[in-house]
Scaffold this motif. Structure first.
Motif, PDB file in Angstrom:
ATOM      1  N   ARG A  16      72.137  62.806  76.337  1.00  0.00           N
ATOM      2  CA  ARG A  16      73.143  64.145  76.485  1.00  0.00           C
ATOM      3  C   ARG A  16      74.016  64.611  75.646  1.00  0.00           C
ATOM      4  NH1 ARG A  16      73.135  65.440  81.701  1.00  0.00           N
ATOM      5  NH2 ARG A  16      71.906  63.951  82.060  1.00  0.00           N
ATOM      6  N   GLU A  17      74.145  64.092  75.009  1.00  0.00           N
ATOM      7  CA  GLU A  17      75.632  64.055  73.987  1.00  0.00           C
ATOM      8  C   GLU A  17      74.828  64.776  73.039  1.00  0.00           C
ATOM      9  OE1 GLU A  17      78.309  60.864  71.715  1.00  0.00           O
ATOM     10  OE2 GLU A  17      78.951  61.428  72.872  1.00  0.00           O
ATOM     11  N   GLN A  18      73.776  63.803  72.307  1.00  0.00           N
ATOM     12  CA  GLN A  18      72.852  65.325  71.199  1.00  0.00           C
ATOM     13  C   GLN A  18      71.708  66.161  71.976  1.00  0.00           C
ATOM     14  OE1 GLN A  18      72.978  65.112  67.799  1.00  0.00           O
ATOM     15  NE2 GLN A  18      74.962  64.069  68.472  1.00  0.00           N
ATOM     16  N   ALA A  19      71.671  66.409  73.074  1.00  0.00           N
ATOM     17  CA  ALA A  19      70.814  66.916  73.653  1.00  0.00           C
ATOM     18  C   ALA A  19      71.014  68.602  73.308  1.00  0.00           C
ATOM     19  CB  ALA A  19      71.127  67.172  75.361  1.00  0.00           C
ATOM     20  N   PRO A  20      70.218  69.109  72.062  1.00  0.00           N
ATOM     21  CA  PRO A  20      70.032  70.204  71.867  1.00  0.00           C
ATOM     22  C   PRO A  20      70.422  71.676  72.645  1.00  0.00           C
ATOM     23  CG  PRO A  20      68.023  69.372  70.930  1.00  0.00           C
ATOM     24  CD  PRO A  20      68.170  68.596  72.595  1.00  0.00           C
ATOM     25  N   LEU A  21      70.958  72.979  72.884  1.00  0.00           N
ATOM     26  CA  LEU A  21      71.456  73.869  73.539  1.00  0.00           C
ATOM     27  C   LEU A  21      70.266  74.054  74.750  1.00  0.00           C
ATOM     28  CD1 LEU A  21      73.182  75.771  70.535  1.00  0.00           C
ATOM     29  CD2 LEU A  21      74.479  74.452  72.559  1.00  0.00           C
ATOM     30  N   ARG A  25      69.340  72.005  79.772  1.00  0.00           N
ATOM     31  CA  ARG A  25      69.055  72.336  81.555  1.00  0.00           C
ATOM     32  C   ARG A  25      68.270  71.847  81.754  1.00  0.00           C
ATOM     33  NH1 ARG A  25      64.697  76.495  81.632  1.00  0.00           N
ATOM     34  NH2 ARG A  25      63.835  76.988  79.832  1.00  0.00           N
ATOM     35  N   PHE A  26      67.029  70.916  80.612  1.00  0.00           N
ATOM     36  CA  PHE A  26      66.165  69.911  81.441  1.00  0.00           C
ATOM     37  C   PHE A  26      66.411  68.551  81.744  1.00  0.00           C
ATOM     38  CE2 PHE A  26      63.709  73.301  79.097  1.00  0.00           C
ATOM     39  CZ  PHE A  26      62.855  73.770  80.317  1.00  0.00           C
ATOM     40  N   TYR A  27      67.987  68.541  81.383  1.00  0.00           N
ATOM     41  CA  TYR A  27      68.458  67.086  81.184  1.00  0.00           C
ATOM     42  C   TYR A  27      68.757  66.724  83.203  1.00  0.00           C
ATOM     43  CZ  TYR A  27      67.747  65.977  76.466  1.00  0.00           C
ATOM     44  OH  TYR A  27      67.800  64.610  75.901  1.00  0.00           O
ATOM     45  N   GLY A  28      69.567  67.749  84.046  1.00  0.00           N
ATOM     46  CA  GLY A  28      69.804  68.119  84.937  1.00  0.00           C
ATOM     47  C   GLY A  28      71.150  67.032  85.390  1.00  0.00           C
ATOM     48  N   GLU A  29      71.713  65.507  86.103  1.00  0.00           N
ATOM     49  CA  GLU A  29      72.245  65.720  86.782  1.00  0.00           C
ATOM     50  C   GLU A  29      72.511  64.198  86.175  1.00  0.00           C
ATOM     51  OE1 GLU A  29      75.533  66.565  87.326  1.00  0.00           O
ATOM     52  OE2 GLU A  29      74.525  68.636  86.842  1.00  0.00           O
ATOM     53  N   GLY A  30      71.261  63.841  86.429  1.00  0.00           N
ATOM     54  CA  GLY A  30      70.905  61.931  86.151  1.00  0.00           C
ATOM     55  C   GLY A  30      70.344  61.108  84.558  1.00  0.00           C
ATOM     56  N   THR A  31      69.660  60.617  84.497  1.00  0.00           N
ATOM     57  CA  THR A  31      69.255  60.452  83.768  1.00  0.00           C
ATOM     58  C   THR A  31      67.901  61.183  83.180  1.00  0.00           C
ATOM     59  OG1 THR A  31      70.216  57.915  84.196  1.00  0.00           O
ATOM     60  CG2 THR A  31      68.156  57.859  82.049  1.00  0.00           C
ATOM     61  N   PRO A  32      67.522  61.267  81.383  1.00  0.00           N
ATOM     62  CA  PRO A  32      66.921  62.566  81.527  1.00  0.00           C
ATOM     63  C   PRO A  32      65.359  61.212  81.691  1.00  0.00           C
ATOM     64  CG  PRO A  32      67.769  62.485  79.727  1.00  0.00           C
ATOM     65  CD  PRO A  32      68.515  61.635  80.433  1.00  0.00           C
ATOM     66  N   SER A  33      64.797  61.324  81.429  1.00  0.00           N
ATOM     67  CA  SER A  33      63.127  60.433  80.897  1.00  0.00           C
ATOM     68  C   SER A  33      62.602  60.404  79.877  1.00  0.00           C
ATOM     69  CB  SER A  33      61.705  60.878  81.538  1.00  0.00           C
ATOM     70  OG  SER A  33      61.547  62.470  81.172  1.00  0.00           O
ATOM     71  N   PRO A  34      62.672  59.454  78.971  1.00  0.00           N
ATOM     72  CA  PRO A  34      62.017  60.054  77.994  1.00  0.00           C
ATOM     73  C   PRO A  34      61.009  59.942  77.342  1.00  0.00           C
ATOM     74  CG  PRO A  34      62.209  57.461  78.733  1.00  0.00           C
ATOM     75  CD  PRO A  34      61.659  58.295  79.687  1.00  0.00           C
ATOM     76  N   ILE A  35      60.475  60.618  78.080  1.00  0.00           N
ATOM     77  CA  ILE A  35      59.485  62.410  77.720  1.00  0.00           C
ATOM     78  C   ILE A  35      60.260  63.440  77.543  1.00  0.00           C
ATOM     79  CG2 ILE A  35      57.657  64.041  78.689  1.00  0.00           C
ATOM     80  CD1 ILE A  35      56.854  61.435  80.351  1.00  0.00           C
ATOM     81  N   THR A  36      61.262  63.805  78.252  1.00  0.00           N
ATOM     82  CA  THR A  36      63.045  64.784  77.798  1.00  0.00           C
ATOM     83  C   THR A  36      63.112  64.569  76.932  1.00  0.00           C
ATOM     84  OG1 THR A  36      61.844  65.226  79.995  1.00  0.00           O
ATOM     85  CG2 THR A  36      63.974  66.592  78.868  1.00  0.00           C
ATOM     86  N   ALA A  37      63.651  63.284  76.798  1.00  0.00           N
ATOM     87  CA  ALA A  37      64.556  63.097  76.006  1.00  0.00           C
ATOM     88  C   ALA A  37      64.099  62.952  74.638  1.00  0.00           C
ATOM     89  CB  ALA A  37      65.159  61.152  76.547  1.00  0.00           C
ATOM     90  N   SER A  38      62.323  62.700  74.406  1.00  0.00           N
ATOM     91  CA  SER A  38      62.180  62.508  73.291  1.00  0.00           C
ATOM     92  C   SER A  38      61.471  63.983  72.239  1.00  0.00           C
ATOM     93  CB  SER A  38      61.071  61.904  73.067  1.00  0.00           C
ATOM     94  OG  SER A  38      60.124  61.945  73.683  1.00  0.00           O
ATOM     95  N   LEU A  39      60.308  64.950  73.743  1.00  0.00           N
ATOM     96  CA  LEU A  39      59.936  65.964  73.684  1.00  0.00           C
ATOM     97  C   LEU A  39      61.873  67.125  73.030  1.00  0.00           C
ATOM     98  CD1 LEU A  39      58.042  66.637  76.094  1.00  0.00           C
ATOM     99  CD2 LEU A  39      57.948  67.091  73.621  1.00  0.00           C
ATOM    100  N   ALA A  40      63.187  66.659  73.732  1.00  0.00           N
ATOM    101  CA  ALA A  40      64.141  67.341  73.389  1.00  0.00           C
ATOM    102  C   ALA A  40      64.249  67.919  71.702  1.00  0.00           C
ATOM    103  CB  ALA A  40      65.153  67.136  73.599  1.00  0.00           C
ATOM    104  N   GLN A  41      63.712  66.268  71.128  1.00  0.00           N
ATOM    105  CA  GLN A  41      63.648  67.300  69.748  1.00  0.00           C
ATOM    106  C   GLN A  41      63.384  67.745  69.318  1.00  0.00           C
ATOM    107  OE1 GLN A  41      64.232  64.206  66.794  1.00  0.00           O
ATOM    108  NE2 GLN A  41      64.366  62.793  68.188  1.00  0.00           N
TER     109      GLN A  41
END
Lengths: 191, 278
Positions: A16-21, A25-41
């Motif tokens: 969450r700390e490094q999620a681009p602006l 909004r795809f991170y929601g309240e919980g833990t992002p999935s690895p697909i989300t957290a990798s695609l966020a690159q």
């Protein structure tokens, strides 16, 4: 997922700390999935890929059960560890039986687990799309078009196709399965 | 007027587009946002890429260019590049001014006829204190370089970066102002700004925290993508920060600029964009 990055990982899963602006909004309240957290690159890809995946794999004309049959079966055929583990849990959540899940994973007899003729045709179609290298055999195409409406055949085929994309993505990048999912699968006797 | 030009006119986003020309530097300052040093990954944006994006920016309605790094003038092509930029739009280049030997000075002489300013870092009126943060001999090189630039008619601004500007000694600040005035730099071309708590400043526990709500949206292009502000594409522990990444796509520039406008549209009312590189 921890905010700390695994130094051994092929790609960083952005916490969450490094999620681009535009990814936040795809991170929601919980833990992002690895697909989300990798695609966020690549946030501009995340913005189109996640809604597409959500639409392609979520219920629409076909219900959740059918979609999960397509996703789990395809993932098992492609030997995607992450997708098989994750969607084993999802398939159980949407009501597939343990026997059905095992059969889709290649650990049981499909004919015994699935007695419904329409579902058996669908599974044959899924297998042909997922593993085929050319057109689907005419005999199977005929059976599928008799069992399914055109829009259902389109939706099922796209679900398999989108799963294939994710299978290769998750396998190539060796995305980690969540600890909660692994614990749940272990408790249920699944690898 | 393009939609982007309207956004700039409405001050939704800044009119200047920034280019991080490179990340390497001959210095290794204690508060550097990008952990720049001689041997770091260069992350060079490239002369042609900068010029192409600059042309797009001008056509889209941006009103100025900024070049920063790293130390831009470590790149041989920088004098020509800055001149080309300056012929298109007003341009500011952030430099440590320690590489202005006679050859470099000759190369940058054409900038005197253009709307170009070189913004030079000078943090303290005393060499010892200045060089504590910026490295040995920095003060001497800077105070030698500035008059040479001024003599040649090149626009110079002084930027003073302080850990806590509010706690700065007024007597020291006055001596610093006397120093820059003595070198021909008027007060309006001297800016004082805080260390931002990103990059090496985090490791050294310096500076003020700045989230995107405190920063002015200014499209900033790097070799790694487009960012929200020149304070955004920072490096910590050798890793590029992505929290203020706008997009990896920088061409066409309109895509990245459009994404920045979308982000700016979502800024909360009353946000305080009080920290800006000037």
């Amino acid at each position: 997922m921890s905010e700390e990055q695994d130094p051994e990982a092929l790609v960083s899963l952005l916490g969450r700390e490094q999620a681009p602006l535009l990814a936040r909004r795809f991170y929601g309240e919980g833990t992002p999935s690895p697909i989300t957290a990798s695609l966020a690159q690549v946030p501009e890809l995340l913005e189109v890929a996640l809604p597409f995946v959500g639409a392609a794999l979520g219920p629409a004309g076909l219900d959740e059960r059918t979609k999960e049959i397509a996703i789990l079966r395809t993932s098992a055929l492609l030997e995607c560890r992450y997708c098989v583990q994750t969607h084993t849990a999802v398939a159980l959540d949407v009501g597939l039986s343990t026997g059905e899940v095992r059969a889709l994973r290649g650990e049981g007899d499909l004919d015994e687990a699935f007695s419904d003729a329409r579902e058996r045709v669908m599974i044959a179609w899924i297998d042909a799309v997922a593993l085929g290298r050319g057109p689907v055999a005419p005999e199977l195409a005929t059976r599928a078009s008799e069992a399914l409406e055109e829009h259902e055949l389109v939706e099922l085929t796209l679900a398999v196709s989108a799963t294939l994309m994710l299978n290769r993505y998750c396998t190539a990048l060796d995305l980690p399965t969540g600890a909660d999912t692994l614990a749940r699968l272990a408790a249920g006797g699944f690898a | 007027m393009t939609a982007l030009a309207e956004a700039i006119a409405a001050e939704k986003i800044g009119g200047r587009v920034w280019f991080y020309s490179n990340y390497h530097c001959n210095l290794q300052c204690s508060y550097c946002l990008t952990e720049s040093a001689p041997l770091v990954k260069r992350r060079e944006l490239g002369r042609e890429a900068i010029l192409e994006r600059a042309r797009e920016a001008s056509a889209l309605g941006f009103t100025g260019y900024g070049v920063t790094g790293g130390e831009p003038f470590i790149l041989d092509y920088m004098p020509d590049l800055v001149a080309e930029l300056g012929r298109e739009l007003p341009t500011i280049v952030l430099s440590n001014a320690t590489l202005f030997n006679e050859r470099r000075l000759r190369e940058i002489e054409p900038l005197a006829d253009l709307p170009v300013h070189i913004q030079i870092s000078l943090d303290h009126p005393d060499p010892v204190e200045n060089d504590e943060m910026r490295g040995p001999e920095n003060f001497r090189k800077v105070v030698e370089a500035i008059p040479k630039l001024v003599e040649r008619g090149i626009g110079v601004r002084i930027a003073t970066t302080l850990d806590d500007p509010d706690a700065a000694d007024p007597e020291e600040q006055e001596r610093l102002c006397e120093l820059h005035r003595s070198m021909g730099i008027p007060d309006e071309d001297h800016v004082v700004r805080p260390v931002i708590n990103r990059g090496r400043a985090v490791s050294n526990e310096m500076g003020v925290l700045a989230g995107f709500e405190q920063l002015e949206p200014e499209l900033t292009l790097t070799a790694d993508g487009a960012f929200y502000s020149p304070f955004a594409p920072t490096v910590r522990g050798g890793r590029l920060d992505t929290d203020l990444l706008v997009s990896r796509t920088t061409s066409p520039l309109s895509a990245a600029a459009g994404s920045l406008v979308r982000i700016a549209d979502d800024l909360p009312a009353g946000h305080d964009a009080s920290i800006g590189i000037r």
